[in-house]
Design a protein around this motif. Structure first.
Motif, mmCIF file in Angstrom:
data_model
loop_
_atom_site.group_PDB
_atom_site.id
_atom_site.type_symbol
_atom_site.label_atom_id
_atom_site.label_comp_id
_atom_site.label_asym_id
_atom_site.label_seq_id
_atom_site.Cartn_x
_atom_site.Cartn_y
_atom_site.Cartn_z
ATOM 1 N N LEU A 268 -38.081 -20.064 20.058
ATOM 2 C CA LEU A 268 -39.377 -19.419 20.295
ATOM 3 C C LEU A 268 -39.319 -18.512 21.521
ATOM 4 C CD1 LEU A 268 -42.425 -19.027 19.852
ATOM 5 C CD2 LEU A 268 -42.802 -21.117 21.188
ATOM 6 N N MET A 269 -38.745 -19.025 22.624
ATOM 7 C CA MET A 269 -38.660 -18.234 23.849
ATOM 8 C C MET A 269 -37.770 -17.011 23.632
ATOM 9 S SD MET A 269 -40.740 -19.590 25.854
ATOM 10 C CE MET A 269 -40.382 -18.430 27.165
ATOM 11 N N HIS A 270 -36.691 -17.177 22.866
ATOM 12 C CA HIS A 270 -35.820 -16.044 22.567
ATOM 13 C C HIS A 270 -36.591 -14.982 21.775
ATOM 14 C CE1 HIS A 270 -32.143 -13.852 21.612
ATOM 15 N NE2 HIS A 270 -32.555 -13.800 20.355
ATOM 16 N N TYR A 271 -37.408 -15.427 20.817
ATOM 17 C CA TYR A 271 -38.216 -14.493 20.021
ATOM 18 C C TYR A 271 -39.219 -13.750 20.911
ATOM 19 C CZ TYR A 271 -41.909 -12.837 16.938
ATOM 20 O OH TYR A 271 -42.858 -12.055 16.322
ATOM 21 N N LEU A 272 -39.904 -14.489 21.772
ATOM 22 C CA LEU A 272 -40.917 -13.878 22.648
ATOM 23 C C LEU A 272 -40.282 -12.879 23.610
ATOM 24 C CD1 LEU A 272 -43.172 -16.966 23.474
ATOM 25 C CD2 LEU A 272 -43.720 -15.043 21.970
ATOM 26 N N MET A 273 -39.138 -13.259 24.201
ATOM 27 C CA MET A 273 -38.472 -12.366 25.152
ATOM 28 C C MET A 273 -37.929 -11.119 24.457
ATOM 29 S SD MET A 273 -38.875 -13.660 28.117
ATOM 30 C CE MET A 273 -37.819 -12.530 28.984
ATOM 31 N N ALA A 274 -37.503 -11.278 23.192
ATOM 32 C CA ALA A 274 -36.926 -10.151 22.458
ATOM 33 C C ALA A 274 -37.993 -9.221 21.889
ATOM 34 C CB ALA A 274 -36.028 -10.671 21.333
ATOM 35 N N ASN A 275 -39.118 -9.793 21.435
ATOM 36 C CA ASN A 275 -40.137 -9.001 20.731
ATOM 37 C C ASN A 275 -41.405 -8.732 21.547
ATOM 38 O OD1 ASN A 275 -39.023 -8.880 17.767
ATOM 39 N ND2 ASN A 275 -38.701 -10.979 18.449
ATOM 40 N N HIS A 276 -41.707 -9.593 22.506
ATOM 41 C CA HIS A 276 -42.908 -9.385 23.338
ATOM 42 C C HIS A 276 -42.570 -9.625 24.806
ATOM 43 C CE1 HIS A 276 -45.212 -9.391 19.593
ATOM 44 N NE2 HIS A 276 -44.577 -10.512 19.270
ATOM 45 N N PRO A 277 -41.591 -8.879 25.361
ATOM 46 C CA PRO A 277 -41.139 -9.144 26.735
ATOM 47 C C PRO A 277 -42.211 -8.908 27.794
ATOM 48 C CG PRO A 277 -40.199 -7.093 25.904
ATOM 49 C CD PRO A 277 -40.865 -7.762 24.744
ATOM 50 N N HIS A 278 -42.976 -7.818 27.659
ATOM 51 C CA HIS A 278 -43.986 -7.508 28.676
ATOM 52 C C HIS A 278 -45.062 -8.590 28.739
ATOM 53 C CE1 HIS A 278 -42.798 -3.019 28.174
ATOM 54 N NE2 HIS A 278 -42.083 -3.604 29.105
ATOM 55 N N GLN A 279 -45.523 -9.031 27.565
ATOM 56 C CA GLN A 279 -46.558 -10.058 27.528
ATOM 57 C C GLN A 279 -46.031 -11.381 28.093
ATOM 58 O OE1 GLN A 279 -45.721 -8.000 25.118
ATOM 59 N NE2 GLN A 279 -47.515 -7.198 24.035
#
Length: 317
Positions: free
Chosen positions: A95-106
């Motif tokens: 999940l964290m990998h997905y968030l960092m890859a696709n929604h880094p600013h947020q």
């Protein structure tokens, strides 16, 4: 059950959840699980627990006095905490990998708000934050943290003595609020070296590399935790001031908007070597969401701390 630790099932669950948060923080590059331990009020308990593995503990182990050894060590505290950290690492990594890859600013925005609120909470623990000594150590901690997250990775030897030293430094960073162990390994030029050995532990001399690195981590954890424990016991105000500054200085690494100046590929993954911060000139919907998440993270930490303080006041009353 004779050792220090949570006394009720509820306290055990809360400690497990704090471990869960620590593990989640460790999954974010540049964020330390030590920060979560610091803010959630278990930092000194963590240092005490690690320091419980002292000469007396090992003497009891080697003398087959296992009951005395188990009573002396803080397993009652460490087991739910480590289970929480492990759960986060194994279940939330994707999940964290997905968030960092696709929604880094947020994602960075939320963590930036969390850490900013954490600075205020930690600062509140100072008895006299406006004194010249406290301000000096806050400044020193801030400069140290800022300089450390700004260092460019270097080429270093692959000797076993340096691998051991990297293990010491890596684990030291993990228990210091505001510093990331993996980030320091990247700076020391040993991130790819160690992760490569982890991927193929039985190839060549990788087993020796991992054993030496693990030895460094164990020695660093046992020794540095004692140093921090001594400093907090004898120089609490100055130590807390320095750690507060360290959190402030590390905010540079978590700021959502950065321009990459230099990057490289390490084992198929892109790693940033140098970057500069900037403030967005136009407020688009995406940027507004990032600022909203900053505020939500900031407010959430303050509300949690407020509830914890109310509970503490009721217990003392």
């Amino acid at each position: 059950l004779s050792g220090p630790g949570p006394q009720t099932k509820k306290d055990t669950v809360i400690l497990y959840l704090k471990g869960l948060l620590m593990g989640t923080a460790d999954l974010v590059p540049g964020v330390s699980g030590g920060t979560v331990a610091f803010v959630s009020g278990i930092y000194e308990n963590l240092l005490d627990a690690v320091s419980s593995f002292d000469k007396k503990f090992f003497k009891d182990i080697f003398s087959f006095r296992f009951k005395e050894a188990l009573t002396r060590a803080h397993f009652r505290f460490l087991i739910p905490l480590i289970l929480g950290i492990g759960t986060a690492i194994f279940s939330l990594a994707r999940l964290m990998h997905y968030l960092m890859a696709n929604h880094p600013h947020q994602t960075w925005g939320l963590f930036f708000g969390l850490i900013c609120a954490s600075v205020l909470i930690v600062g509140k623990t100072l008895d006299n934050p406006g004194s010249p000594k406290s301000l000096l150590f806050i400044l020193l901690g801030g400069l140290f943290g800022y300089a450390l997250v700004s260092v460019i990775p270097v080429t270093t030897p692959e000797s076993l003595w340096f691998t051991f030293l990297c293990g010491v430094i890596g684990i030291t960073a993990m228990i210091l609020p505001g510093l990331s162990g993996s980030f320091l390994l990247l700076i020391l030029g040993k991130y790819a070296y160690v992760t490569g050995a982890l991927k193929n532990p039985l190839d060549g001399g990788n087993a020796i590399i991992l054993l030496v690195f693990l030895s460094g981590m164990i020695i660093g954890l046992l020794s540095f935790s004692k140093v921090l424990r001594f400093l907090l016991k004898n120089y609490r105000e100055l130590t807390m001031s320095f750690l507060t500054g360290l959190l402030i200085g590390s905010l540079k690494k978590i700021w959502p908007w950065k321009n990459v100046l230099e990057k490289t590929m390490i084992r198929g993954k892109e790693r940033v070597l140098r970057e500069e911060l900037f403030f967005p000139k136009e407020f688009t919907n995406e940027i507004s969401i990032v600022f909203l998440l900053m505020i939500l993270g900031f407010v959430a930490i303050l509300l949690i701390e407020g509830q914890a303080q109310k509970k503490k006041d009721l217990l003392e009353a």
